[in-house]
Design a protein around this motif. Structure first.
Motif, PDB file in Angstrom:
ATOM      1  N   ARG A 158       0.842  -1.196   0.000  1.00 47.49           N
ATOM      2  CA  ARG A 158       0.000   0.000   0.000  1.00 47.49           C
ATOM      3  C   ARG A 158       0.873   1.240   0.000  1.00 47.49           C
ATOM      4  O   ARG A 158       1.998   1.223   0.474  1.00 47.49           O
ATOM      5  CB  ARG A 158      -0.893   0.036   1.245  1.00 47.49           C
ATOM      6  CG  ARG A 158      -1.884  -1.091   1.332  1.00 47.49           C
ATOM      7  CD  ARG A 158      -3.107  -0.794   0.484  1.00 47.49           C
ATOM      8  NE  ARG A 158      -3.964  -1.926   0.309  1.00 47.49           N
ATOM      9  CZ  ARG A 158      -4.936  -2.279   1.111  1.00 47.49           C
ATOM     10  NH1 ARG A 158      -5.198  -1.571   2.166  1.00 47.49           N
ATOM     11  NH2 ARG A 158      -5.669  -3.328   0.853  1.00 47.49           N
ATOM     12  N   ARG A 176      -3.482   4.200   0.948  1.00 49.10           N
ATOM     13  CA  ARG A 176      -4.245   3.947  -0.269  1.00 49.10           C
ATOM     14  C   ARG A 176      -3.680   2.721  -0.956  1.00 49.10           C
ATOM     15  O   ARG A 176      -2.540   2.373  -0.776  1.00 49.10           O
ATOM     16  CB  ARG A 176      -4.155   5.133  -1.220  1.00 49.10           C
ATOM     17  CG  ARG A 176      -4.777   6.387  -0.673  1.00 49.10           C
ATOM     18  CD  ARG A 176      -4.916   7.399  -1.787  1.00 49.10           C
ATOM     19  NE  ARG A 176      -5.335   8.674  -1.274  1.00 49.10           N
ATOM     20  CZ  ARG A 176      -6.598   9.023  -1.081  1.00 49.10           C
ATOM     21  NH1 ARG A 176      -7.543   8.176  -1.331  1.00 49.10           N
ATOM     22  NH2 ARG A 176      -6.896  10.208  -0.615  1.00 49.10           N
ATOM     23  N   GLY A 177      -4.517   2.112  -1.773  1.00 51.39           N
ATOM     24  CA  GLY A 177      -4.049   0.986  -2.573  1.00 51.39           C
ATOM     25  C   GLY A 177      -3.021   1.450  -3.581  1.00 51.39           C
ATOM     26  O   GLY A 177      -2.969   2.604  -3.969  1.00 51.39           O
ATOM     27  N   THR A 180      -3.709   3.774  -6.840  1.00 48.73           N
ATOM     28  CA  THR A 180      -4.062   5.192  -6.859  1.00 48.73           C
ATOM     29  C   THR A 180      -2.790   6.035  -6.765  1.00 48.73           C
ATOM     30  O   THR A 180      -2.439   6.522  -5.711  1.00 48.73           O
ATOM     31  CB  THR A 180      -5.009   5.550  -5.700  1.00 48.73           C
ATOM     32  OG1 THR A 180      -4.366   5.186  -4.480  1.00 48.73           O
ATOM     33  CG2 THR A 180      -6.330   4.845  -5.821  1.00 48.73           C
ATOM     34  N   SER A 186     -10.205  -3.810   6.775  1.00 45.67           N
ATOM     35  CA  SER A 186      -9.395  -4.472   5.749  1.00 45.67           C
ATOM     36  C   SER A 186      -9.914  -5.872   5.450  1.00 45.67           C
ATOM     37  O   SER A 186      -9.925  -6.309   4.305  1.00 45.67           O
ATOM     38  CB  SER A 186      -7.938  -4.563   6.200  1.00 45.67           C
ATOM     39  OG  SER A 186      -7.386  -3.287   6.330  1.00 45.67           O
ATOM     40  N   ARG A 231     -12.932  -5.655   3.184  1.00 42.01           N
ATOM     41  CA  ARG A 231     -12.542  -5.340   1.801  1.00 42.01           C
ATOM     42  C   ARG A 231     -11.894  -6.542   1.133  1.00 42.01           C
ATOM     43  O   ARG A 231     -12.193  -6.866  -0.013  1.00 42.01           O
ATOM     44  CB  ARG A 231     -11.588  -4.139   1.788  1.00 42.01           C
ATOM     45  CG  ARG A 231     -11.086  -3.768   0.413  1.00 42.01           C
ATOM     46  CD  ARG A 231     -12.205  -3.258  -0.471  1.00 42.01           C
ATOM     47  NE  ARG A 231     -11.684  -2.950  -1.785  1.00 42.01           N
ATOM     48  CZ  ARG A 231     -12.270  -3.306  -2.919  1.00 42.01           C
ATOM     49  NH1 ARG A 231     -13.405  -3.958  -2.904  1.00 42.01           N
ATOM     50  NH2 ARG A 231     -11.730  -2.996  -4.075  1.00 42.01           N
ATOM     51  N   ASP A 249     -17.164  -2.507  -1.054  1.00 45.54           N
ATOM     52  CA  ASP A 249     -16.466  -2.124  -2.279  1.00 45.54           C
ATOM     53  C   ASP A 249     -15.386  -1.080  -1.986  1.00 45.54           C
ATOM     54  O   ASP A 249     -15.198  -0.667  -0.835  1.00 45.54           O
ATOM     55  CB  ASP A 249     -17.456  -1.636  -3.342  1.00 45.54           C
ATOM     56  CG  ASP A 249     -18.249  -0.410  -2.928  1.00 45.54           C
ATOM     57  OD1 ASP A 249     -17.767   0.380  -2.083  1.00 45.54           O
ATOM     58  OD2 ASP A 249     -19.353  -0.218  -3.455  1.00 45.54           O
ATOM     59  N   ALA A 250     -14.690  -0.655  -3.023  1.00 48.77           N
ATOM     60  CA  ALA A 250     -13.558   0.268  -2.863  1.00 48.77           C
ATOM     61  C   ALA A 250     -14.001   1.620  -2.297  1.00 48.77           C
ATOM     62  O   ALA A 250     -13.306   2.213  -1.473  1.00 48.77           O
ATOM     63  CB  ALA A 250     -12.848   0.465  -4.201  1.00 48.77           C
ATOM     64  N   ARG A 251     -15.158   2.106  -2.726  1.00 53.69           N
ATOM     65  CA  ARG A 251     -15.665   3.387  -2.233  1.00 53.69           C
ATOM     66  C   ARG A 251     -15.979   3.305  -0.741  1.00 53.69           C
ATOM     67  O   ARG A 251     -15.640   4.205   0.032  1.00 53.69           O
ATOM     68  CB  ARG A 251     -16.909   3.782  -3.017  1.00 53.69           C
ATOM     69  CG  ARG A 251     -17.528   5.094  -2.589  1.00 53.69           C
ATOM     70  CD  ARG A 251     -18.761   5.403  -3.469  1.00 53.69           C
ATOM     71  NE  ARG A 251     -19.341   6.663  -3.112  1.00 53.69           N
ATOM     72  CZ  ARG A 251     -20.363   6.816  -2.255  1.00 53.69           C
ATOM     73  NH1 ARG A 251     -20.901   5.755  -1.664  1.00 53.69           N
ATOM     74  NH2 ARG A 251     -20.854   8.010  -1.999  1.00 53.69           N
ATOM     75  N   PHE A 311     -14.702   1.191   1.396  1.00 55.08           N
ATOM     76  CA  PHE A 311     -13.434   1.031   2.099  1.00 55.08           C
ATOM     77  C   PHE A 311     -12.733   2.380   2.263  1.00 55.08           C
ATOM     78  O   PHE A 311     -12.244   2.705   3.339  1.00 55.08           O
ATOM     79  CB  PHE A 311     -12.536   0.053   1.335  1.00 55.08           C
ATOM     80  CG  PHE A 311     -11.186  -0.124   1.961  1.00 55.08           C
ATOM     81  CD1 PHE A 311     -11.028  -0.875   3.109  1.00 55.08           C
ATOM     82  CD2 PHE A 311     -10.067   0.462   1.393  1.00 55.08           C
ATOM     83  CE1 PHE A 311      -9.782  -1.042   3.692  1.00 55.08           C
ATOM     84  CE2 PHE A 311      -8.817   0.311   1.963  1.00 55.08           C
ATOM     85  CZ  PHE A 311      -8.675  -0.449   3.116  1.00 55.08           C
ATOM     86  N   GLU A 312     -12.705   3.175   1.203  1.00 51.96           N
ATOM     87  CA  GLU A 312     -12.071   4.496   1.256  1.00 51.96           C
ATOM     88  C   GLU A 312     -12.768   5.395   2.278  1.00 51.96           C
ATOM     89  O   GLU A 312     -12.122   6.121   3.023  1.00 51.96           O
ATOM     90  CB  GLU A 312     -12.093   5.150  -0.122  1.00 51.96           C
ATOM     91  CG  GLU A 312     -11.512   6.542  -0.163  1.00 51.96           C
ATOM     92  CD  GLU A 312     -10.020   6.589   0.096  1.00 51.96           C
ATOM     93  OE1 GLU A 312      -9.530   7.654   0.515  1.00 51.96           O
ATOM     94  OE2 GLU A 312      -9.333   5.576  -0.111  1.00 51.96           O
TER      95      GLU A 312
END
Length: 157
Positions: free
Chosen positions: A7, A16-17, A20, A40, A43, A49-51, A53-54
């Motif tokens: 990360r 962040r992953g 990005t 985590s 996810r 989903d990614a949104r 998780f963010e």
């Protein structure tokens, strides 16, 4: 078996992953065990989903930066310069506290509880469900609603 993922850590401390990239800021990467936090884990197992998780990561980052968690140790030594012991909150802490409070207010009462327990306190969903007196597997539905509302609050797409 530990699931390690690479990360990127940005300047503000948000993890962040690796997908990005931010070319205008200094970047560091770290190996993260994806199963070490409930967020985590959710996810990694496709439960959010990614949104979502963010949104959870932003809430957690503000909680951590605002230093809202209870202190583990005590400062026993007096300051050498004779000033008051302890540190004044920095501007970053104050801003993080305001962001955290605004996000929690945006969640509202029913969603705030489960989001705080899972994201900030690090409780697993079964533990949070029991603590809140909810039936099994009801927490995931409510938590995804909370993450969707957080995503709207943070303006995530």
């Amino acid at each position: 078996m530990r699931e390690l993922v690479e990360r990127v850590i940005e300047e503000c401390g948000v993890v962040r992953g690796a997908a990005t990239p931010r070319t205008h800021r200094p970047r560091r990467s770290v190996s993260v065990h994806v199963g070490e936090s409930p967020l985590s884990w959710l996810r990694a197992h496709g439960k959010i989903d990614a949104r979502q998780f963010e949104a959870g990561e932003r809430l957690r980052a503000d909680y951590e930066m605002a230093a809202l968690a209870p202190r583990v140790t005590m400062q026993w030594a007096a300051r050498v310069d004779g000033g008051a012991s302890g540190l004044d909150p920095t501007l970053a802490q104050i801003a993080a506290k305001r962001r955290f409070d605004a996000a929690m207010a945006a969640l509202g009462g029913g969603l705030r509880d489960v989001a705080w327990r899972v994201v900030c306190a690090g409780e697993g969903l079964p533990v949070a469900e029991r603590a809140l007196g909810w039936p099994q597997r009801a927490g995931r539905i409510v938590l995804t609603l909370a993450f969707d509302r957080l995503g709207d609050h943070y303006g995530l797409r």
